[in-house]
Scaffold this motif. Structure first.
Motif, PDB file in Angstrom:
ATOM      1  N   ILE A   2       0.905  -1.157   0.048  1.00  0.00           N
ATOM      2  CA  ILE A   2       0.035   0.028   0.021  1.00  0.00           C
ATOM      3  C   ILE A   2       0.885   1.221   0.061  1.00  0.00           C
ATOM      4  N   TYR A   3       0.837   1.923  -1.110  1.00  0.00           N
ATOM      5  CA  TYR A   3       1.702   3.141  -1.330  1.00  0.00           C
ATOM      6  C   TYR A   3       0.960   4.343  -0.851  1.00  0.00           C
ATOM      7  N   LEU A   4       1.527   4.988   0.166  1.00  0.00           N
ATOM      8  CA  LEU A   4       0.891   6.128   0.819  1.00  0.00           C
ATOM      9  C   LEU A   4       2.018   7.213   0.989  1.00  0.00           C
ATOM     10  N   ASP A   5       3.133   7.356  -0.067  1.00  0.00           N
ATOM     11  CA  ASP A   5       4.258   8.189   0.064  1.00  0.00           C
ATOM     12  C   ASP A   5       3.975   9.290  -1.108  1.00  0.00           C
ATOM     13  N   ASN A   6       2.683   9.437  -1.790  1.00  0.00           N
ATOM     14  CA  ASN A   6       2.858  10.204  -2.959  1.00  0.00           C
ATOM     15  C   ASN A   6       3.165  11.801  -2.587  1.00  0.00           C
ATOM     16  N   ALA A   7       3.089  12.190  -1.555  1.00  0.00           N
ATOM     17  CA  ALA A   7       3.692  13.734  -1.694  1.00  0.00           C
ATOM     18  C   ALA A   7       5.081  13.759  -1.795  1.00  0.00           C
ATOM     19  N   ALA A   8       5.771  12.689  -1.610  1.00  0.00           N
ATOM     20  CA  ALA A   8       7.521  12.695  -1.789  1.00  0.00           C
ATOM     21  C   ALA A   8       7.306  12.232  -3.489  1.00  0.00           C
ATOM     22  N   THR A   9       6.700  11.222  -4.012  1.00  0.00           N
ATOM     23  CA  THR A   9       6.795  11.020  -5.611  1.00  0.00           C
ATOM     24  C   THR A   9       5.547  10.166  -5.860  1.00  0.00           C
ATOM     25  N   THR A  10       4.791  10.484  -6.825  1.00  0.00           N
ATOM     26  CA  THR A  10       3.486   9.590  -6.862  1.00  0.00           C
ATOM     27  C   THR A  10       4.051   8.158  -7.502  1.00  0.00           C
ATOM     28  N   TYR A  11       3.260   7.192  -7.082  1.00  0.00           N
ATOM     29  CA  TYR A  11       3.378   5.795  -7.597  1.00  0.00           C
ATOM     30  C   TYR A  11       2.136   5.356  -7.332  1.00  0.00           C
ATOM     31  N   PRO A  12       1.667   4.384  -8.301  1.00  0.00           N
ATOM     32  CA  PRO A  12       2.022   4.237  -9.702  1.00  0.00           C
ATOM     33  C   PRO A  12       1.982   5.479 -10.549  1.00  0.00           C
ATOM     34  N   LYS A  13       2.399   5.361 -11.843  1.00  0.00           N
ATOM     35  CA  LYS A  13       1.966   6.529 -12.902  1.00  0.00           C
ATOM     36  C   LYS A  13       1.213   5.877 -13.837  1.00  0.00           C
TER      37      LYS A  13
END
Length: 389
Positions: A2-13
């Protein structure tokens, strides 16, 4: 995961972003603006097409889009373009180090910080109290990278415009998520990364200057010099945009991917993306606030970025534990000491979870369950220790 670090860089694209980067690598890998052969011309066309996409999004001229490798570089460029010797610069209390450090590093200049707390009217009162006749540049974050705290850039920009003070906006967290234009916030320049809410790959960023600088490029101070395929026999950088600032080979694959990301954002609609992320952020805040021992910071600001801590646990320990559960967040101070001071986080910083247009409700719910499990373990451990004591 579960990716919740989108303020650093969005993923996936978006898939279109991956395809655009691969197509660039495979089909037109020449150096843009350096040669007259087909591959070089195709690369140059791709870069100009991205300039048009940025201009469509921010309401400006394609020729006034200056590409960089990230938002930090863009902000350094814009700050140095407008700062004069002995400048007095005013910044907000939620600025990222990408603003604070370049401003603090300027020789023979000083800076002041206005309060970012209390809502728009309180912010504007603080801004006006710090504004003096000697203020020669204002740099302001649009949306915090810690939470949804948003600055009234439209009103700040109007004041700057009336007083003839250059105004630079950091749109690192709002680009692609909240509508913002050069005219709408009366900005002289807007800076943003390509790899966050615009969904490009890492390695791209930009400054878009206001239209009036198309004929006034010589007024802007360039801090980088080198080749760009223009006026090669002249030792000085060109007087016109964008070549005044684009020294060296541009990251064409990243720029090609950025155009694809912007086109996808425009297709979906910035307003719709923002509303979706806000709703997910609300869901996350509601879930976390119901957990005993969890403290939220800036929760009243809304948005898709949530800052919190679990009991007295160091934020790094919380991040490591969540990583073990397959939940990606960021811990610490997030390169933003001013913002942490404003929000009143403890000495070990805080945990940040941030969503994107690809985040699902079930992922938010699973992340909340993981935090609940950790908080329960911590409470049980404290209670056991108290009994043993």
């Amino acid at each position: 995961m579960i990716y919740l670090d989108n303020a650093a860089t969005t993923y996936p694209k978006p898939e279109s972003v991956y395809r655009a980067a691969e197509r660039c690598f495979r089909e037109y890998g020449g150096n843009p603006g350096r040669s007259s052969h087909l591959l070089s011309r195709q690369a140059a066309m791709a870069i100009y097409s991205c300039r048009e996409a940025v201009a469509d999004l921010f309401g400006g001229l394609p020729e006034n889009v200056v590409f960089t490798v990230n938002a930090t570089y863009a902000l350094n460029l814009a700050i140095r373009a407008f700062a004069k010797p002995r400048s007095r610069i005013l910044i907000s209390g939620i600025e990222h180090n990408a603003v604070l450090r370049p401003v603090a590093a300027l020789p023979a200049c000083e800076y002041d910080v206005f309060d970012a707390r209390g809502g728009d009217e309180a912010v504007l009162r603080s801004f006006m109290s710090k504004l003096t006749k000697d203020t020669s540049l204002v740099v302001c974050n649009h949306v915090s990278n810690l939470c949804g705290l948003t600055m009234p850039v439209e009103r700040i920009g109007a004041i700057c415009q009336k007083r003839g003070i250059p105004f630079v906006v950091d749109a690192s967290q709002s680009a692609g998520r909240q509508p913002i234009t050069l005219g709408g916030c009366h900005a002289d320049a807007i800076c943003a990364p390509g790899h966050k809410g615009l969904y490009g790959i890492q390695g791209s960023g930009f400054v878009i200057f206001a239209d009036r600088y198309r004929e006034r490029g010589r007024e802007l101070r360039a801090f980088l010099a080198g080749g760009n395929g223009v006026d090669s026999l002249v030792t000085a950088m060109p007087d016109f945009l964008p070549e005044r600032f684009e020294a060296g080979t541009l990251p064409t694959p990243a720029i090609a991917s950025l155009e694809a990301g912007i086109r996808e954002v425009l297709r979906r609609g910035v307003g719709k993306i923002g509303a979706y992320e806000d709703a997910l952020g609300d869901r996350l805040r509601q879930g976390l606030s119901a957990i005993p021992g969890v403290k939220l910071y800036g929760a009243e600001t809304g948005g898709g970025t949530v800052l919190f801590n679990v009991a007295e646990l160091p934020s790094e320990q919380v991040g490591e534990w969540l990583d073990g559960k397959g939940v990606c967040v960021r811990s610490g101070f997030h390169c933003c000491p001013l913002g942490h001071r404003t929000l009143g986080t403890p000495r070990h910083g805080a945990v940040r979870a941030s969503v994107s247009m690809f985040t699902q409700e079930r992922e938010v719910d699973e992340a909340v369950r993981a935090v609940r499990e950790l908080a329960r373990q911590e409470r049980n451990g404290v209670q056991q220790g108290e009994r043993n004591g």
